[in-house]
Design an enzyme around this catalytic site. Structure first.
Site, PDB file in Angstrom:
ATOM      1  N   LYS B  26       0.821  -1.199   0.000  1.00 32.77           N
ATOM      2  CA  LYS B  26       0.000   0.000   0.000  1.00 32.77           C
ATOM      3  C   LYS B  26       0.860   1.256   0.000  1.00 32.77           C
ATOM      4  O   LYS B  26       0.697   2.150  -0.837  1.00 32.77           O
ATOM      5  CB  LYS B  26      -0.886  -0.022   1.260  1.00 32.77           C
ATOM      6  CG  LYS B  26      -2.323   0.317   0.980  1.00 32.77           C
ATOM      7  CD  LYS B  26      -3.181   0.017   2.213  1.00 32.77           C
ATOM      8  CE  LYS B  26      -3.819  -1.351   2.139  1.00 32.77           C
ATOM      9  NZ  LYS B  26      -4.302  -1.864   3.435  1.00 32.77           N
ATOM     10  N   ARG B  96      -3.569   2.483   8.316  1.00 32.07           N
ATOM     11  CA  ARG B  96      -3.710   1.147   7.727  1.00 32.07           C
ATOM     12  C   ARG B  96      -2.421   0.355   7.852  1.00 32.07           C
ATOM     13  O   ARG B  96      -1.329   0.928   7.804  1.00 32.07           O
ATOM     14  CB  ARG B  96      -4.011   1.246   6.226  1.00 32.07           C
ATOM     15  CG  ARG B  96      -5.273   1.961   5.904  1.00 32.07           C
ATOM     16  CD  ARG B  96      -5.351   2.153   4.414  1.00 32.07           C
ATOM     17  NE  ARG B  96      -6.281   3.220   4.114  1.00 32.07           N
ATOM     18  CZ  ARG B  96      -7.216   3.140   3.155  1.00 32.07           C
ATOM     19  NH1 ARG B  96      -7.301   2.058   2.417  1.00 32.07           N
ATOM     20  NH2 ARG B  96      -8.036   4.130   2.945  1.00 32.07           N
ATOM     21  N   GLY B 105      -6.180 -11.587   8.624  1.00 31.67           N
ATOM     22  CA  GLY B 105      -5.922 -11.806  10.051  1.00 31.67           C
ATOM     23  C   GLY B 105      -5.259 -10.606  10.692  1.00 31.67           C
ATOM     24  O   GLY B 105      -5.235 -10.476  11.910  1.00 31.67           O
ATOM     25  N   MET B 107      -4.761  -6.408  11.359  1.00 30.22           N
ATOM     26  CA  MET B 107      -5.586  -5.219  11.422  1.00 30.22           C
ATOM     27  C   MET B 107      -5.595  -4.549  10.060  1.00 30.22           C
ATOM     28  O   MET B 107      -4.558  -4.458   9.417  1.00 30.22           O
ATOM     29  CB  MET B 107      -5.032  -4.245  12.445  1.00 30.22           C
ATOM     30  CG  MET B 107      -6.041  -3.167  12.804  1.00 30.22           C
ATOM     31  SD  MET B 107      -5.244  -1.703  13.443  1.00 30.22           S
ATOM     32  CE  MET B 107      -5.010  -0.795  11.923  1.00 30.22           C
ATOM     33  N   ARG B 352      -3.498  -1.366  -7.024  1.00 28.24           N
ATOM     34  CA  ARG B 352      -2.750  -2.634  -6.977  1.00 28.24           C
ATOM     35  C   ARG B 352      -3.125  -3.443  -8.206  1.00 28.24           C
ATOM     36  O   ARG B 352      -4.129  -3.143  -8.858  1.00 28.24           O
ATOM     37  CB  ARG B 352      -3.079  -3.409  -5.703  1.00 28.24           C
ATOM     38  CG  ARG B 352      -4.550  -3.691  -5.560  1.00 28.24           C
ATOM     39  CD  ARG B 352      -4.840  -4.390  -4.240  1.00 28.24           C
ATOM     40  NE  ARG B 352      -6.286  -4.414  -3.996  1.00 28.24           N
ATOM     41  CZ  ARG B 352      -6.839  -4.822  -2.867  1.00 28.24           C
ATOM     42  NH1 ARG B 352      -6.080  -5.212  -1.862  1.00 28.24           N
ATOM     43  NH2 ARG B 352      -8.144  -4.843  -2.742  1.00 28.24           N
ATOM     44  N   HIS B 468      -9.467 -42.790  -5.292  1.00 25.86           N
ATOM     45  CA  HIS B 468      -9.545 -43.428  -6.602  1.00 25.86           C
ATOM     46  C   HIS B 468     -10.399 -42.608  -7.557  1.00 25.86           C
ATOM     47  O   HIS B 468      -9.992 -42.305  -8.683  1.00 25.86           O
ATOM     48  CB  HIS B 468     -10.122 -44.841  -6.443  1.00 25.86           C
ATOM     49  CG  HIS B 468     -10.308 -45.563  -7.739  1.00 25.86           C
ATOM     50  ND1 HIS B 468     -11.500 -45.535  -8.430  1.00 25.86           N
ATOM     51  CD2 HIS B 468      -9.447 -46.281  -8.480  1.00 25.86           C
ATOM     52  CE1 HIS B 468     -11.353 -46.232  -9.543  1.00 25.86           C
ATOM     53  NE2 HIS B 468     -10.127 -46.703  -9.598  1.00 25.86           N
ATOM     54  N   ARG B 574      -1.003 -47.150 -19.455  1.00 23.85           N
ATOM     55  CA  ARG B 574      -1.147 -48.154 -18.394  1.00 23.85           C
ATOM     56  C   ARG B 574      -1.912 -49.342 -18.951  1.00 23.85           C
ATOM     57  O   ARG B 574      -3.148 -49.306 -19.025  1.00 23.85           O
ATOM     58  CB  ARG B 574      -1.888 -47.555 -17.199  1.00 23.85           C
ATOM     59  CG  ARG B 574      -1.060 -46.554 -16.413  1.00 23.85           C
ATOM     60  CD  ARG B 574      -1.920 -45.530 -15.698  1.00 23.85           C
ATOM     61  NE  ARG B 574      -2.553 -44.646 -16.668  1.00 23.85           N
ATOM     62  CZ  ARG B 574      -2.952 -43.393 -16.406  1.00 23.85           C
ATOM     63  NH1 ARG B 574      -2.807 -42.888 -15.204  1.00 23.85           N
ATOM     64  NH2 ARG B 574      -3.520 -42.662 -17.338  1.00 23.85           N
ATOM     65  N   GLU B 753      10.541 -45.662  -9.299  1.00 27.08           N
ATOM     66  CA  GLU B 753       9.462 -45.333  -8.365  1.00 27.08           C
ATOM     67  C   GLU B 753       9.705 -45.929  -6.994  1.00 27.08           C
ATOM     68  O   GLU B 753       8.830 -45.902  -6.131  1.00 27.08           O
ATOM     69  CB  GLU B 753       8.112 -45.783  -8.931  1.00 27.08           C
ATOM     70  CG  GLU B 753       8.092 -47.205  -9.463  1.00 27.08           C
ATOM     71  CD  GLU B 753       6.815 -47.535 -10.245  1.00 27.08           C
ATOM     72  OE1 GLU B 753       5.779 -46.914  -9.996  1.00 27.08           O
ATOM     73  OE2 GLU B 753       6.858 -48.453 -11.091  1.00 27.08           O
ATOM     74  N   SER B 772      11.539 -43.157 -16.388  1.00 31.48           N
ATOM     75  CA  SER B 772      10.374 -42.318 -16.157  1.00 31.48           C
ATOM     76  C   SER B 772      10.103 -42.359 -14.660  1.00 31.48           C
ATOM     77  O   SER B 772       9.916 -43.433 -14.086  1.00 31.48           O
ATOM     78  CB  SER B 772       9.184 -42.849 -16.953  1.00 31.48           C
ATOM     79  OG  SER B 772       8.062 -42.032 -16.708  1.00 31.48           O
ATOM     80  N   GLY B 774       8.166 -42.397 -11.522  1.00 30.34           N
ATOM     81  CA  GLY B 774       6.809 -42.614 -11.042  1.00 30.34           C
ATOM     82  C   GLY B 774       6.734 -41.984  -9.670  1.00 30.34           C
ATOM     83  O   GLY B 774       6.883 -42.644  -8.648  1.00 30.34           O
ATOM     84  N   THR B 775       6.510 -40.681  -9.663  1.00 31.17           N
ATOM     85  CA  THR B 775       6.640 -39.976  -8.383  1.00 31.17           C
ATOM     86  C   THR B 775       5.488 -40.241  -7.436  1.00 31.17           C
ATOM     87  O   THR B 775       5.596 -39.961  -6.255  1.00 31.17           O
ATOM     88  CB  THR B 775       6.808 -38.460  -8.621  1.00 31.17           C
ATOM     89  OG1 THR B 775       5.773 -38.023  -9.500  1.00 31.17           O
ATOM     90  CG2 THR B 775       8.153 -38.168  -9.242  1.00 31.17           C
ATOM     91  N   ASN B 776       4.368 -40.796  -7.933  1.00 31.71           N
ATOM     92  CA  ASN B 776       3.311 -41.179  -6.990  1.00 31.71           C
ATOM     93  C   ASN B 776       3.837 -42.255  -6.044  1.00 31.71           C
ATOM     94  O   ASN B 776       3.803 -42.106  -4.826  1.00 31.71           O
ATOM     95  CB  ASN B 776       2.099 -41.765  -7.716  1.00 31.71           C
ATOM     96  CG  ASN B 776       1.386 -40.756  -8.583  1.00 31.71           C
ATOM     97  OD1 ASN B 776       1.660 -39.570  -8.495  1.00 31.71           O
ATOM     98  ND2 ASN B 776       0.482 -41.226  -9.414  1.00 31.71           N
ATOM     99  N   ASP B 777       4.322 -43.351  -6.621  1.00 31.96           N
ATOM    100  CA  ASP B 777       4.802 -44.437  -5.776  1.00 31.96           C
ATOM    101  C   ASP B 777       6.100 -44.057  -5.075  1.00 31.96           C
ATOM    102  O   ASP B 777       6.344 -44.484  -3.945  1.00 31.96           O
ATOM    103  CB  ASP B 777       4.996 -45.706  -6.613  1.00 31.96           C
ATOM    104  CG  ASP B 777       3.662 -46.397  -6.856  1.00 31.96           C
ATOM    105  OD1 ASP B 777       2.641 -45.872  -6.362  1.00 31.96           O
ATOM    106  OD2 ASP B 777       3.631 -47.439  -7.520  1.00 31.96           O
ATOM    107  N   CYS B 839       6.089 -39.381 -14.925  1.00 30.93           N
ATOM    108  CA  CYS B 839       4.726 -39.714 -15.337  1.00 30.93           C
ATOM    109  C   CYS B 839       3.786 -39.835 -14.142  1.00 30.93           C
ATOM    110  O   CYS B 839       2.707 -40.377 -14.256  1.00 30.93           O
ATOM    111  CB  CYS B 839       4.704 -40.981 -16.179  1.00 30.93           C
ATOM    112  SG  CYS B 839       5.303 -42.433 -15.313  1.00 30.93           S
ATOM    113  N   TYR B 859      11.199 -34.505 -20.231  1.00 36.91           N
ATOM    114  CA  TYR B 859       9.770 -34.281 -20.443  1.00 36.91           C
ATOM    115  C   TYR B 859       8.976 -34.572 -19.180  1.00 36.91           C
ATOM    116  O   TYR B 859       9.465 -35.241 -18.274  1.00 36.91           O
ATOM    117  CB  TYR B 859       9.242 -35.138 -21.602  1.00 36.91           C
ATOM    118  CG  TYR B 859       9.196 -36.613 -21.296  1.00 36.91           C
ATOM    119  CD1 TYR B 859       8.070 -37.192 -20.689  1.00 36.91           C
ATOM    120  CD2 TYR B 859      10.273 -37.441 -21.598  1.00 36.91           C
ATOM    121  CE1 TYR B 859       8.036 -38.544 -20.396  1.00 36.91           C
ATOM    122  CE2 TYR B 859      10.241 -38.793 -21.310  1.00 36.91           C
ATOM    123  CZ  TYR B 859       9.121 -39.340 -20.707  1.00 36.91           C
ATOM    124  OH  TYR B 859       9.086 -40.668 -20.399  1.00 36.91           O
TER     125      TYR B 859
END
Lengths: 894, 894
Positions: B26, B96, B105, B107, B352, B468, B574, B753, B772, B774-777, B839, B859
């Site tokens: 501000k 202000r 949160g 003032m 702003r 899922h 898959r 993975e 590749s 497999g960042t989930n596992d 992937c 990639y």
């Protein structure tokens, strides 16, 4: 010119025992014995380098080889007189393989090489024993035919059998010289028909055929598999030893035998061996005749009627006894000797370090160190730590007869005799009234713990070496046979069917958890003794090791066992084991099904005094030794019942609706509990649970200190992955400690059991005073391998050498080990005095312990019954790290 | 002397827009606007360094502060005339807070500061409006009382309400000057009673009270939590701006309003804003009166009857429009302006960068780049990639009325309208006859895939953002509302009850997967357009990025969608998704329950031609783009039925005993399927399964090539942990390839993975041509966190800042990221041309994509509907990596 052939004979040898890599174990020791002046038939050894050359050059030999072998043969001829291929006075050879370590699957021995239609006549004449000569010829054809010419063994057996029928003979011994001659002729016809060539009559062709067969056997599939499994490089190669034949089957003044310089089963320093008069080596192996004892003492001990060699061949015996002393003094270890007596003259055919029982190994090592033959440190390195397991448990009386019903996996060592029961409750009930009990289950679950505890031994029909039953049984020191798939257990009918028999609750069975055998009835057992040589060895080991050894223990009994077995503290007290106690489990369940924090606190209030009592007892027993207490770890659903019947019972006991309990069960169900809501995650989301435990811990510690007990407390947070979890939980623990035991010095640390924790070890160590590596879970997560499920494919994985060893038994050094190393490095960098230990199953595995020594952990912790193993393994690891171990292991391999 | 205070006013300012860190957003922009010559009421800004000093010195101010503030106040007085605290002609202030970024949160604002019993009379006199003066006084007391004196807000409201009742007034507007005066007196009495002190009459005390309140609000719990969650360091501190009041509520020639320099909802380059005549800022927020449009065009568009500012205040409007142009030109972005008109004179109170819809953001960025205001690269960095999701799916017509039933999680974006059905089979059946369908399930499982696929949208009553249903729906691009806990689904009764209504199969519902809303009936939707500005932006992004973007796709529809959305290949096909097809699942099940290899082969023979067809279709669609096919990954039990009814049906369909099927189910049951018998472990133990798949792949590739299609094949082995697995499986794949498609160039690679695979990446890369991730596992194993189970505690973990973001949504860079980095380093070292991709779900997450750019992957691959997001994020990552990004992000933050 390269030397490919090493000769030995008449007191002189080109090689010696230190040339095991070049000459193989057999060749090196024959050379050594020759140089020692012992009576060894002369011979020559073709080096392992020839084998390597052979495979590197399209299965061709080095140019000079043929010439060097011919020279070696001439030397032998010169020493013994007869000539190789001489029709009048033929020299015969044995041809044997010899790798650095003996290797199953490779060609072993061809005897009597050099016999053909001409020399056999000469042998008959010279020996005056035509029967002996033609028997030798057909033996040679049989061995050579199957090993070198690749003719199926049964082809020879068929001819022999039909000839015996034809001649009306029953035993080989009844066959005459003429009979054997006929059989030899038929063998030759069969060989011609099978190979389209006559049986080789040229002794040189025989010799090179045999040598080639040895080298080729180095690459046969069984040998390749064995090497893969045992990490033996293919480049090592095998040697070939060609040695002049001596005959133990030339009459009553001939014999052949095997002797040990000390008793291989007890280790007693007494000569022990057996022999057969008028026999060849293979007859001893075949076991058709009962061998006689060498010594009178042995004869007495065996209650044998047959005279001892000491009696019937006193001169030969005296010489053999001198040889015994020479060899032991020289090799500084108990020797296993093969010998032949030809017409009253002793010949030595082999010596090697003798195999022995664990008990014998300990006694021999200790006695040799005590009499100064070897150093104490060498005595320590001589014992395979795992073999100590045999000494810590009752074992079956080896002399007792037994009726084997089936075999399972040797899941937890020791013998147990008891009445079988099919439920944990029944087992406990009958144990309480004093019956020895064996618990039989299809598989076990945490709810069976009290029954396993009450039992003398455990049998399961399903599950592997790392199944629940196996792990818990090893932890408790209960003998266990797991995964005995032939057992048919019918809980409803109350029967166990196996091997065509039906057993009912209360029937007697005996199990041997070291062999996996299940036997009918009661078989006498021998109790272990932990004193004497064993105690001496352990004392020496304790003096030699750097790492401390603690035990994983929760109950007073386990803690006392641990101390008795030499544990120097508790490295892992799993507080959840206390939750399964039948007196507590309902309070635990009440806590779990509570609707809100208030309800949970009400239940926890009931548990607090009990947990406090438990911890107090541990502090009292461990008086001054460190006690590491892990806060609650397993997911809450593990404490809830699962079967229909139990759900009904528990709902009633808790005074809640069955549907409500089922609802809670469903809520708590997890797809992958191993990766679920457990460990410090429980502590984060249900602060009141850890609060109760921590209050009980500090309360107990404060009480103990007031009672004059020394307390060395270590509080451990499980399953952290981040610094922040550590910060949040430590804050709460510290606050409670400040309130209940402000003056108690103690440590707060974490388990490192997730890959992320290992990577974040630097940050975590800024908050934690110690790390304990939970290598079980670290293995599960690093390898993505559930211990409970891996049984279906891990055997295949081991067979295919993907994981050469079960990674739950011996730590996967390349993967899990690297994470341990990373965590150690980063942790120590962040906190110099960070205390480092391990409390997974690997803490009791000797190979893993070697690794932990290298990484620099401060201690290992294992189940009480593995404490002595860990103490010895830690000592060996220290010795190896000091550099001394190498020298010893070379000596020991000799 | 340190400078703690920065003044601005009358065309001159000590600060400027680049001093955001020191003056807050501000303060910096007020200074900037002042220097630009825009009409800004004069003021001063106390720097963020004062805040830091305040907390570093026990809440004390720097010595010089008071003096510098006094000097600043004098400067203001000099500019405006009236004096602070002058009873005759009082100067009033707004106070202000202003952090670098606006922070909930803290003032916010106190207006009218400087009023007391004396100055209020002066204000009444000078303004000639006593009602205005006392209304301003009571507003001030209310704000100051609650913010500075900590008096509950309702205490003031209670007095006001009872006064209105007493005076017989209903609206605030009806209260007279005398009424407000009475209320002011009652406020003062109440403050005296509550605080035991009179309401401060000393204007200096008022000012310092307000300043202190701003600084103290920096450390209130809500602000602390917000900072923790948003990674804002506490050291940043807040600034305080004290500014001369101007009044929009002094009569008909006064007004207050908010304007955007372009339309924030469409992005059109047209002036857009609203204002209220005779009002203060808070009245606009309160929403009691309907604001009027600024422009005539806006008035027409809104079909409003109230006159536009352009009509009623043409001079002010003309000035505001000049300001609009000045600010846009200056800030190079669309601005959000607050203004007040006092007696015909325009004042600016704030500017702003304006918030905007995704559509507007794209249009504004593209148009600004096209007219040369910003560079193309800057346009790319201006768009939040995640916001593109809104543009890719149908959305609800914002103008349409709607009846909200309940809310769930916004699991997969887009609006869907359809008839509800409660089973996958019903959904599929009705979709096949042309009905738009919404599938409603308590939760979904792999067996529901065909129903999810057939549906326009999906609703579940249970499950989180990574359940899922959510994962599969996002993958398919189906809108999904997950975990709508208020839904009561009764499959047996065929009803869905919510909000007191009952819906049956076939009833219409509408869902908004971007907001998680579920509505009754059919609500009109707007279709997405992928052309125009969107297409232009994506084209620029494609030109700017280094990483390629592929899609995870199995079906022809998905593959086509992926291409349409710009995918440059398939990064993950898959193969198991093809197994779930109703026409195939029974052959799959037959294979699983087969007793032996022969039986399995018989079933696999049925599957081979179908899989071959599938792969052929993918090759045809992707013509020349890479297609990465992953061999079977999930554990076999995932393909078997679980409910009683289905078990019976399947047993009948397969023609086997129910008990036999149950037996097989029990055998295959796993305690932790995530860590079980899956991935390449299936390929190792059941070679015939992978053999069938690999034959189908090479067969399809060879067919396609013969038909003139270009094929760029990559075969991927899942879940390897060791080099040896790679060797064993590669050997088999290569052998089949040599047989079926000997001339086809292609790659064989692995998924990384498991932590162990990352550590062993060097050895594995010696065998694999690509990785590749497999960042989930990899996240599940590294963190020891089951995605299916973490929902129970992960929200707590995020709240407590243990994982600031859901690690399944945005990659855990410190842990999982380090393993990726290790694998990249070791892999590339072993094989220079190793191809590297990802992937997992993270492939479509912008923060993760930034990380993958840093690590140097080739990639990313993500679900088709995230492809545009990934393209844009990859471009931003490239720009950031080039170093240009920093300059832009600074400018954008201004």
């Amino acid at each position: 010119m390269a030397r490919w052939v090493y000769s030995f004979g008449k007191g002189k040898a080109d090689g010696n025992a230190s040339m095991r890599e070049l000459l193989g174990g057999k060749g090196a020791n024959l050379a050594e014995m020759t140089s020692l002046g012992l009576p060894v038939p002369p011979g020559l050894t073709i080096t392992t380098e020839v084998c390597t050359h052979f495979y590197a050059h399209g299965q061709n030999y080095p140019n000079e080889l043929q010439k060097q072998v011919a020279e070696g043969v001439q030397k032998i001829e010169k020493i013994v007189g007869p000539k190789f291929g001489d029709a009048k006075n033929p020299l015969l050879f044995s041809v044997r393989s010899g790798a650095r370590a003996s290797m199953p699957g490779m060609m072993d021995t061809i005897l009597n090489l050099g016999l053909n239609d001409a020399t056999v006549a000469g042998l008959a004449e010279r020996s005056g024993d035509a029967r002996f000569a033609y028997d030798s010829y057909r033996r040679f054809m049989q061995m050579y035919g199957s090993v070198v010419l690749d003719i199926a063994h049964h082809q020879f057996e068929d001819i022999l059998d039909s000839a015996k029928r034809e001649f009306g003979r029953f035993q080989d011994g009844e066959l005459t010289a003429a009979d054997w001659q006929t059989i030899c002729a038929r063998y030759k016809d069969m060989v011609q028909a099978e190979t389209k060539k006559p049986f080789p009559q040229d002794v040189q062709e025989q010799l090179w055929g045999a040598i080639g067969a040895v080298f080729k056997s180095w690459m046969n599939p069984r040998a390749i598999t064995y090497r893969k499994l045992n990490d033996i490089p293919a480049e090592w190669g095998t040697a070939v030893t060609v040695q002049a034949m001596v005959f133990g089957n030339l009459g009553g003044d001939c014999a052949t035998g095997v002797a040990f310089t000390r008793d291989p089963s007890t280790g007693e320093n007494t000569f022990y061996g057996e022999f057969l008069v008028n026999a060849q080596g293979e007859d001893v192996v075949a076991g058709i005749r009962t061998p006689q004892q060498i010594t009178v003492a042995g004869k007495t001990a065996q209650k044998s009627n047959a005279p001892a060699m000491e009696e019937v061949m006193p001169d030969v015996f005296a010489e053999l006894d001198r040889v015994r002393k020479t060899l032991e003094k020289h090799y500084r270890d108990m020797q296993d000797i093969e010998f032949t007596v030809q017409q009253g003259k002793l010949y030595l055919l082999q010596t090697r370090n003798g195999k022995r029982t664990a008990q014998a190994a300990v006694r021999i090592a200790v006695e040799m160190a005590q009499d100064g033959t070897i150093a104490r440190e060498e005595a320590i390195t001589r014992i395979n730590p795992t073999s100590l397991d045999q000494l810590l448990h009752p074992r079956l009386d080896p002399a007792a007869p037994r009726e084997l019903l089936t075999r399972g996996l040797p899941a937890s060592p020791g013998a147990a005799v008891g009445r079988i029961y099919f439920s944990a409750d029944d087992a406990e009930h009958h144990a309480n009234v004093g019956e020895p009990v064996i618990l039989c289950r299809i598989e076990t679950s945490p709810e069976d713990i009290h029954g396993m505890y009450a039992a003398k031994g455990i049998i399961t029909a399903r599950g592997g070496m790392t199944s629940h039953a196996a792990v818990v049984a090893r932890g408790m020191g209960r003998p266990c046979v797991a995964g005995a798939g032939e057992l048919h257990l019918d809980y409803a009918a109350g029967t166990l069917k196996v091997a065509g028999q039906t057993f009912r609750a209360g029937d007697w069975l005996t199990i041997d958890g070291a062999s996996g055998e299940i036997m009918a009835g009661q078989i006498p057992t021998l109790e272990p003794t932990l004193s004497g040589d064993f105690a001496t060895l352990m004392e020496w080991a304790d003096g030699a090791r750097r790492m401390r050894v603690r035990a994983n223990a929760e109950t007073p009994v386990d803690a006392e066992t641990a101390r008795r077995l030499g544990a120097e503290g508790i490295g892992l007290c799993r507080t959840e084991h206390m939750f399964f106690d039948p007196l507590r489990i309902n309070a635990v369940r009440e806590m779990i099904v509570a609707e809100d924090e208030k309800g949970r606190r009400r239940a926890l209030d009931k548990l607090r005094p009990m947990q406090q009592q438990d911890f107090r007892a541990l502090f009292d027993i461990m008086d001054g030794l460190p006690v590491t207490i892990r806060l609650l770890d397993p997911p809450l659903h593990e404490f809830l019942p699962h079967s229909e019947k139990e759900i009904t019972e528990v709902a009633a006991a808790l005074g809640i609706d069955r549907p409500a309990l089922e609802q809670r069960l469903m809520q708590l169900h997890e797809a992958n509990p191993m990766l679920g809501h457990r460990g410090c995650r429980l502590g984060i989301t249900y602060p009141e649970i850890y609060e109760m435990q921590v209050e009980a811990i500090y309360g107990a510690a404060a009480d103990a200190v007031r009672a004059g007990v020394k307390v060395k407390l270590e509080i451990m947070i499980p399953l952290v992955a981040t610094q922040r979890e550590t910060v949040l939980l430590k804050e709460r623990i510290v606050a409670i400690g400040a309130r209940l035991a402000p003056d108690l010095p103690h440590l707060i640390g974490v388990m490192i059991e997730l890959p992320r924790a290992a990577l974040a070890a630097g940050e975590i160590a800024a908050e934690a005073q110690f790390f304990s590596f939970g290598t079980n879970d670290l293995t599960q997560t690093t390898l993505g391998l559930s211990r409970d499920d891996a049984g279906r494919f891990l055997p295949d994985y081991q067979r295919m050498n993907i994981y050469p060893k079960d990674p739950f038994v011996s730590i996967d050094q390349a993967g899990v080990g690297e994470l341990v190393q990373i965590a150690v490095d980063r942790g120590r960098k962040a906190r110099k005095d960070l205390k480092l230990g391990v409390c997974g199953e690997h803490g009791g595995d000797p190979d893993s312990i070697q690794f932990f020594e290298k990484v620099g952990l401060d201690y290992v912790s294992c189940s009480p019954y593995r404490v002595p193993i860990a103490r010895l393994a830690a000592a060996q690891a220290s010795i190896a790290a000091s550099g001394k171990g190498k020298a010893f292991s070379k000596a020991a391999a000799a």
